[in-house]
Design an enzyme around this catalytic site. Structure first.
Site, PDB file in Angstrom:
ATOM      1  N   TYR A 197      34.812  32.952  38.677  1.00 55.97           N
ATOM      2  CA  TYR A 197      36.158  32.975  39.256  1.00 55.97           C
ATOM      3  C   TYR A 197      36.177  33.963  40.413  1.00 55.97           C
ATOM      4  CZ  TYR A 197      41.220  33.309  39.743  1.00 55.97           C
ATOM      5  OH  TYR A 197      42.499  33.269  40.245  1.00 55.97           O
ATOM      6  N   ASP A 292      31.135  40.190  43.917  1.00 56.68           N
ATOM      7  CA  ASP A 292      32.561  40.227  43.626  1.00 56.68           C
ATOM      8  C   ASP A 292      32.736  41.191  42.456  1.00 56.68           C
ATOM      9  OD1 ASP A 292      35.094  39.897  42.647  1.00 56.68           O
ATOM     10  OD2 ASP A 292      35.136  37.725  42.855  1.00 56.68           O
ATOM     11  N   LYS A 320      41.699  45.020  41.248  1.00 52.84           N
ATOM     12  CA  LYS A 320      42.061  45.543  39.925  1.00 52.84           C
ATOM     13  C   LYS A 320      42.055  47.079  39.826  1.00 52.84           C
ATOM     14  CE  LYS A 320      40.804  41.227  37.647  1.00 52.84           C
ATOM     15  NZ  LYS A 320      41.937  40.504  37.165  1.00 52.84           N
TER      16      LYS A 320
HETATM   17  C1  LIG Z   1      35.933  38.273  39.622  1.00 53.92           C
HETATM   18  C2  LIG Z   1      37.290  38.061  40.254  1.00 53.92           C
HETATM   19  N1  LIG Z   1      37.380  37.881  41.571  1.00 53.92           N
HETATM   20  C3  LIG Z   1      38.565  37.717  42.194  1.00 53.92           C
HETATM   21  C4  LIG Z   1      39.733  37.710  41.480  1.00 53.92           C
HETATM   22  C5  LIG Z   1      41.043  37.524  42.187  1.00 53.92           C
HETATM   23  O1  LIG Z   1      41.732  38.710  42.237  1.00 53.92           O
HETATM   24  P1  LIG Z   1      43.341  38.709  42.390  1.00 53.92           P
HETATM   25  O2  LIG Z   1      43.896  38.172  41.109  1.00 53.92           O
HETATM   26  O3  LIG Z   1      43.680  40.130  42.648  1.00 53.92           O
HETATM   27  O4  LIG Z   1      43.655  37.825  43.555  1.00 53.92           O
HETATM   28  C6  LIG Z   1      39.691  37.907  40.086  1.00 53.92           C
HETATM   29  C7  LIG Z   1      40.936  37.909  39.300  1.00 53.92           C
HETATM   30  O5  LIG Z   1      40.955  37.910  38.097  1.00 53.92           O
HETATM   31  C8  LIG Z   1      38.435  38.067  39.455  1.00 53.92           C
HETATM   32  O6  LIG Z   1      38.344  38.228  38.120  1.00 53.92           O
END
Ligand SMILES: Cc1ncc(COP(=O)(O)O)c(C=O)c1O
Length: 493
Positions: A197, A292, A320
């Site tokens: 994700y 990421d 986060k």
């Molecule tokens: C690994 C990862 N990347 C990107 C995101 C997206 O972040 P946001 O919810 O702040 O847009 C998330 C959200 O849970 C995530 O777990």
């Protein structure tokens, strides 16, 4: 600004937030066994009792969620709030606990989806945020001392980060990372790992949750938007090499983007050497490596997964924990020469990857992030939260074994996975298996939702019934209390 920046002189953290990487081969054998057998849900009479809890004790939440449905599509604004049988409305969050509008108290293992590593509503952070709100309000659109301090601290903590650009969310930061990688390499393909994700931008709603599912969830997204996104199966370096070779003949690969613990926050954990090999592969093909670290950043240790594996990505995506649970959590960091292409300003003539955001890097987010990270460092929060995760996983394993259940619990520090239905682990490695998995996913997902409801009725809030984030607030007593509650749920199977 009339004060020089505080020098950052804090004790070095020696304990690792991830005390031990799971035995991946043995885990994958257990995943296989879990998904090959029929589901083991709650007994039906037990499920009725669970539903009785919501009828008897959660009327305030029910009323609010009915009202919400009139004005909010689906009744919730946040995907993770969509819980069976209806979303709970929370009135109070403090430390390890949440209290709903009906006065029921829960142990909070959702942690807002990951950011509250210090526990909810930490007073030291709140005090600093209130001070900034009194002094200058949440936003001015101009340079503020704390955006420099936060960027400086992130560069100090994250070994692969020389410069930082703050953005509004993890999704925005992923968008910026992809654009930056293409601008820097002048190549177009971007490869992600199936099941990972990376937020909800047009290009990355691709191969989400289950590997091999490509555009399954890309409703409303034109084919052109995902035309240069590719997915490759987890833990498979040969498949990545083949893609890189083919892409080399078609304009080249700008970046490989990974969640460094494995797709879906390590739901399918990487082999311990995967990231190192991946780094070599990217160097061989002149491709940028993007980590990421929206989930792993600061939680997997203050230096994130890159410090844990000692593998330096070219670009790091953060979110986060970056702002300690306060809005807005998103940033892109990386090597100086790459990052220079993100230079801000209006109408410059230099070639650059354009990003923006009215509220990005506002003083409120920056002061919250700065003090949350300082506090995490001072209190050794990643390691202590990691110990709580270890205690939780060991306790869950004991309960699962004692009760002879096929469920699988594993953790990487404070990220604990509890797989009961196996919906996220279905085998999709060929088209026939993918078809079977898609048919089976519905009943397995429903079982996971029922388990989530049962945990809630026993005073435990989890992330979608399959993930548990532990925090600094999770003392041994809190974890032991939680384990008794999990045991009471597993007794109902
Ligand atoms: C690994 C990862 N990347 C990107 C995101 C997206 O972040 P946001 O919810 O702040 O847009 C998330 C959200 O849970 C995530 O777990």
């Amino acid at each position: 600004m009339n004060k020089p920046l505080d020098p950052i002189t804090l004790p070095a953290v020696t304990d690792s937030a991830v005390s031990q990487w799971p035995d991946v081969d043995s885990l994958y054998r257990r995943f296989d066994a879990l998904v090959k057998q029929p589901i083991r849900p709650l007994k039906r009479d037990a499920l009725n009792k669970v539903m009785g809890y919501f009828d008897e004790r959660c009327q305030g939440s029910r009323r609010l969620s009915e009202e919400a449905k009139k004005y909010i599509p689906g009744g919730v604004q946040h995907n993770l709030a969509f819980n069976h049988p209806f979303p709970l409305a929370i009135a109070q969050a403090k430390g390890a606990h949440l209290t709903d509008v009906d006065g029921n108290r829960y142990i909070d293992f959702l942690q807002a989806g990951g950011p509250t590593l210090l526990g909810s509503n930490h007073p030291a952070i709140r005090e600093q945020v209130n001070r900034i709100l009194d002094d200058c309000g949440p936003v001015t659109g101009l340079l503020h001392e704390y955006e420099v301090k936060l960027a400086q601290l992130v560069c100090e903590l994250m070994p692969g980060v020389d410069m930082v650009r703050l953005l509004g969310s993890g999704t925005e930061a992923v968008m910026a990372a992809v654009r930056l990688a293409r601008a820097y390499t002048r190549k177009k393909w971007v490869i992600k790992i199936g099941g990972a994700y990376h937020g909800w931008s047009d290009q990355l709603v691709y191969g989400m949750r289950l590997p091999g599912t490509g555009r399954m969830e890309a409703v409303g997204i034109p084919r052109g938007a995902t035309a240069h996104t590719q997915e490759s199966p987890p833990n498979n370096l040969d498949a990545l090499r083949r893609r890189l070779q083919i892409n080399r003949l078609r304009g080249g690969t700008a970046a490989i983007m990974v969640e460094p613990f494995g797709p879906e926050s390590g739901t399918r954990p990487v082999h311990p050497d995967f990231n190192r090999q991946l780094r070599k592969l990217c160097d061989e093909f002149d491709t940028l490596l993007i980590f990421d670290e929206v989930v792993t950043g600061f939680r997997a240790g203050l230096g994130g997964a890159q410090a844990y594996f000692n593998v330096m990505p070219d670009i790091t995506v953060l979110g986060k924990c970056l702002t300690g649970g306060y809005p807005m959590a998103g940033a892109i960091g990386g090597r100086r020469d790459v990052m220079q292409l993100l230079a801000g300003g209006i109408g410059t003539s230099a070639r650059r990857a354009f990003v923006g955001g009215t509220l990005s890097a506002n003083p409120l987010s920056c002061v919250a992030g700065y003090y949350a990270l300082l506090e995490a460092r001072k209190l050794n929060a990643p390691a202590l939260a990691g110990r709580a995760g270890d205690r939780m996983r060991k306790g869950l394993e004991e309960i699962i074994n004692r009760r002879g259940l096929p469920y699988v619990a594993y953790n990487m520090g404070s990220i604990v996975h509890l797989q009961t239905s196996g919906v996220l682990l279905l085998d999709t490695s060929n088209p026939l298996k993918l078809l079977r998995a898609r048919n089976e996913a519905k009943s397995r997902k429903h079982m996971m939702e029922e388990m989530g409801a049962a945990y809630t009725a026993h005073g435990l809030i989890t992330l979608a019934g399959s993930r548990i984030y532990t925090s600094l607030a999770d003392t041994d007593d809190v974890i032991d209390d939680a384990l008794e509650r999990f045991d009471a749920v597993f007794q109902l199977v």
